[in-house]
Motif scaffolding. Structure first.
Motif, PDB file in Angstrom:
ATOM      1  N   SER A 183       7.799  36.815  20.576  1.00  0.00           N
ATOM      2  CA  SER A 183       6.813  37.274  19.606  1.00  0.00           C
ATOM      3  C   SER A 183       5.844  38.205  20.309  1.00  0.00           C
ATOM      4  O   SER A 183       5.675  38.143  21.529  1.00  0.00           O
ATOM      5  CB  SER A 183       6.051  36.093  18.999  1.00  0.00           C
TER       6      SER A 183
ATOM      7  N   THR B 240       3.690  30.163  17.005  1.00  0.00           N
ATOM      8  CA  THR B 240       5.122  30.408  16.893  1.00  0.00           C
ATOM      9  C   THR B 240       5.859  29.635  17.978  1.00  0.00           C
ATOM     10  O   THR B 240       5.256  29.115  18.914  1.00  0.00           O
ATOM     11  CB  THR B 240       5.413  31.920  17.025  1.00  0.00           C
TER      12      THR B 240
ATOM     13  N   TRP C 184       0.456  38.263  14.707  1.00  0.00           N
ATOM     14  CA  TRP C 184       1.739  37.936  15.323  1.00  0.00           C
ATOM     15  C   TRP C 184       2.859  38.675  14.611  1.00  0.00           C
ATOM     16  O   TRP C 184       2.822  38.851  13.399  1.00  0.00           O
ATOM     17  CB  TRP C 184       2.040  36.443  15.195  1.00  0.00           C
TER      18      TRP C 184
ATOM     19  N   GLN D  14       7.457  38.859  15.195  1.00  0.00           N
ATOM     20  CA  GLN D  14       8.605  38.557  16.042  1.00  0.00           C
ATOM     21  C   GLN D  14       9.202  39.844  16.584  1.00  0.00           C
ATOM     22  O   GLN D  14       9.318  40.847  15.876  1.00  0.00           O
ATOM     23  CB  GLN D  14       9.670  37.786  15.262  1.00  0.00           C
TER      24      GLN D  14
END
Length: 212
Positions: free
Chosen positions: A147, A141, A175, A177
């Motif tokens: 994140s 990312t 992952w 955000q």
């Protein structure tokens, strides 16, 4: 004597250079948060002494230094100095170091624009053995957003704190955000995720721009 040789290392520094890594001479990749994933634990014996490498699968900041031929890997979860890699003529990234009784070489070979195939090899200076392991570096990312990366399996809840209702889970190495953060009643930091759920810092690491 049991000796652990740990590949992953860390240093907290700021990002340098442009957001896109140079593609000259075959180098490629996006600056940002990447994930290092080792193939396996490697065990070997040298003169009846057991040596092994314990790989740590973890995120790191990947950045290019001014000039586009020196790259930096800044690990975010373990401890130690940053890894500075130079770019070879074929586009591979190279790092080497000499430590007591060992010489280490890391070579990261580009595999498309968002991955590198990494080989880390330790040679014992007396020539008695060689220990080698491989990993993938894959883009995760942007470093411009916040994140969270899960370092263990855990629950997502509808508010900060374990007293709140479970609304989902976050699997190890996943992952998501984050758009905010807050403290639970017990003082533990929780991250507010983009889907409205919350996850504890006891199971997930905030990476990137998390200055809310």
């Amino acid at each position: 004597m049991l000796r652990r040789l740990i590949f992953a290392v860390v240093l907290v520094v700021s990002l340098l250079g442009p957001p896109l890594l140079s593609t000259e001479a075959g180098g490629s990749g996006n600056a940002g948060i990447w994930l290092e994933t080792w193939d396996s634990e490697v065990v070997d014996y040298c003169a009846d002494t057991r040596y092994y490498v314990t790989p740590l699968n973890e995120p790191f900041v990947f950045s290019v230094m001014p000039g586009g031929i020196v790259f930096q890997v800044e690990y975010l979860f373990s401890t130690g100095p940053a890894v500075i890699l130079g770019r070879a003529a074929n586009g591979s990234l190279i790092y080497s170091q000499v430590i007591p009784d060992w010489i280490q070489l890391i070579e990261a070979v580009p595999s498309g624009t968002n991955a590198y195939r990494v080989t880390s090899t330790f040679w014992r200076t007396d020539g008695s053995c060689v220990i080698s392991n491989q990993a993938w570096w894959t883009y995760g990312t942007s470093a411009d957003i916040c994140s969270v990366w899960a370092f263990r399996d855990g629950n997502r809840r509808n508010g900060p704190g374990t007293q709140n209702t479970v609304v989902g889970n976050l699997s190890r190495t996943q992952w998501m955000q984050a758009i905010g953060q807050g403290l639970a009643p017990d003082g533990v930091l929780w991250y507010w995720l983009i889907d409205g759920s919350w996850v504890s810092s006891r199971i997930a690491l905030g990476v990137g721009n998390c200055n809310f």
